[in-house]
Enzyme design. Structure first.
Site, short mmCIF file in Angstrom:
data_model
loop_
_atom_site.label_atom_id
_atom_site.label_comp_id
_atom_site.label_asym_id
_atom_site.label_seq_id
_atom_site.Cartn_x
_atom_site.Cartn_y
_atom_site.Cartn_z
CB CYS A 103 -0.95 -0.01 1.19
SG CYS A 103 -1.91 -1.52 1.27
CG HIS A 243 -3.23 3.16 1.98
ND1 HIS A 243 -3.79 2.78 0.79
CD2 HIS A 243 -3.31 2.09 2.80
CE1 HIS A 243 -4.19 1.52 0.88
NE2 HIS A 243 -3.90 1.08 2.09
CG ASN A 273 -6.64 -1.16 1.69
OD1 ASN A 273 -5.99 -0.80 0.72
ND2 ASN A 273 -6.09 -1.63 2.80
#
Ligand SMILES: CC(C)(COP(=O)(O)OP(=O)(O)OC[C@H]1O[C@@H](n2cnc3c(N)ncnc32)[C@H](O)[C@@H]1OP(=O)(O)O)[C@@H](O)C(=O)NCCC(=O)NCCS
Length: 316
Positions: A103, A243, A273
């Site tokens: 990520c 993020h 996500n």
């Protein structure tokens, strides 16, 4: 940017596992996410995003020197997904490589590709952070299957006059936390169908509370470090694009940094996500909504499996 058309809502998940829309929204901030079809791998979204980025930049594919795909859900162990993109878009003069920083793929990618441009190794580059984590979700594990979605974006990068672009970046890792978020099987440690892989799983495992604590601390640490490196303060930041792993992580970290809510870009409710794909898609939408304007100071931060994390400052 490119995301799957298929949308999975919290109400759909209520019919799949023992959960509720209320629990998911209050614990994570997610209402729905986009889910890839079986034939849509990482390259499918990478190619579409790449083509759009080149169209918008008005740059022919043949003029690219390098393509970097930041992903932990590559089409294959090898060849690299970047080579598949290079062929599909006709970038016949470009080198191609994959970058695995989970990520934090956008952060690491900007630093690496930006450095290649700054030192003159390449002139024109395409950075494509993209992931399709739902391919590896255990749809019976209610603590993880609610979190993820698929998609990615592409960023065209070239040398500028120094007024806009990358200001500073930091990259971090703490491998002692590697066990907290993994897909155990399918690599060289536990290859598929090998005796070693017996009892191992090729789905996402995550120790949620440990990753949560790490994420809040990592966001704060790397944002403070990158601001210090650039000689800036939070007051200089026009937009903060973190993020998007969990709304509570984003609000806890931004509050601790002293960033007012109107400076924080959040789209987790629509997408969940998307690992490396989250930040580039957020940038695309922030610009489209008029929240990111030429000359603005943008701070981005990413964190994930590795553990890895990092932040960068960009003048848009
Ligand atoms: C996964 C996460 C949302 C779980 O939230 P949490 O508040 O920590 O919840 P817990 O794991 O402590 O579980 C609390 C309870 O909710 C239950 N629960 C878990 N998922 C649930 C769901 N989807 N629906 C309903 N209940 C659920 C648990 O079983 C547990 O029940 P118990 O107390 O009876 O055992 C949270 O830990 C998180 O976001 N972690 C970080 C994730 C992340 O950022 N990952 C990616 C990094 S890039």
């Amino acid at each position: 940017m490119s995301v799957p058309e298929k949308v999975l809502t919290n109400q759909d998940l209520e019919r799949m596992v023992n959960t509720s829309d209320e629990w998911i929204r209050s614990r994570t901030g997610v209402s729905e996410r986009h889910i890839s079809e079986p034939h849509q791998s990482a390259s499918y979204f990478a190619i579409r995003a790449a083509q759009e980025a080149l169209d918008r930049a008005g740059v022919p594919a043949e003029s690219l020197d390098i393509i970097c795909v930041a992903t932990v859900t590559a089409d294959h162990l090898f060849p690299g997904t970047a080579s598949l993109v290079q062929e599909a878009i006709g970038a016949k003069n470009a080198g191609a490589f994959d970058l695995g920083a989970a990520c934090a793929g956008f952060i690491y990618g900007c630093e690496i590709v930006g450095s290649m441009i700054q030192n003159g190794t390449v002139e024109r580059a395409l950075l494509i952070p993209v992931d399709v984590l739902t391919k590896f979700v255990n749809w019976e594990d209610r603590s993880t299957c609610i979190l993820f979605g698929d998609g990615g974006g592409a960023i065209y990068m070239e040398a500028g006059d120094g007024e806009r672009g990358l200001i500073a970046g930091v990259m971090r890792s703490d491998g002692s936390g590697a066990k907290h978020i993994t897909i155990d099987m399918g690599g060289s440690r536990y290859p598929f169908c090998s005796p070693e892989s017996k009892g191992r799983i090729n789905k996402i495992y995550m120790a949620g509370p440990e990753v949560y604590r790490f994420a809040v601390a990592a966001m704060g640490e790397s944002c403070r470090a990158v601001l210090k490196k650039a000689g800036m303060s939070v007051d200089d930041v026009d937009l903060f694009v973190p993020h998007q792993a969990n709304l509570r992580i984003i609000t806890a970290a931004s509050d601790r940094l002293g960033l007012p809510r109107e400076k924080v870009y959040i789209h987790i409710e629509k997408y969940g996500n998307m690992a490396a794909g989250s930040i580039p898609i957020a940038l695309y939408e922030a610009e489209r909504e008029g929240r990111l304007k030429k000359g603005d100071v943008l701070m981005t931060v990413g964190f994930g499996a590795g553990l890895v994390w990092g932040a960068n400052l960009i003048r848009w």
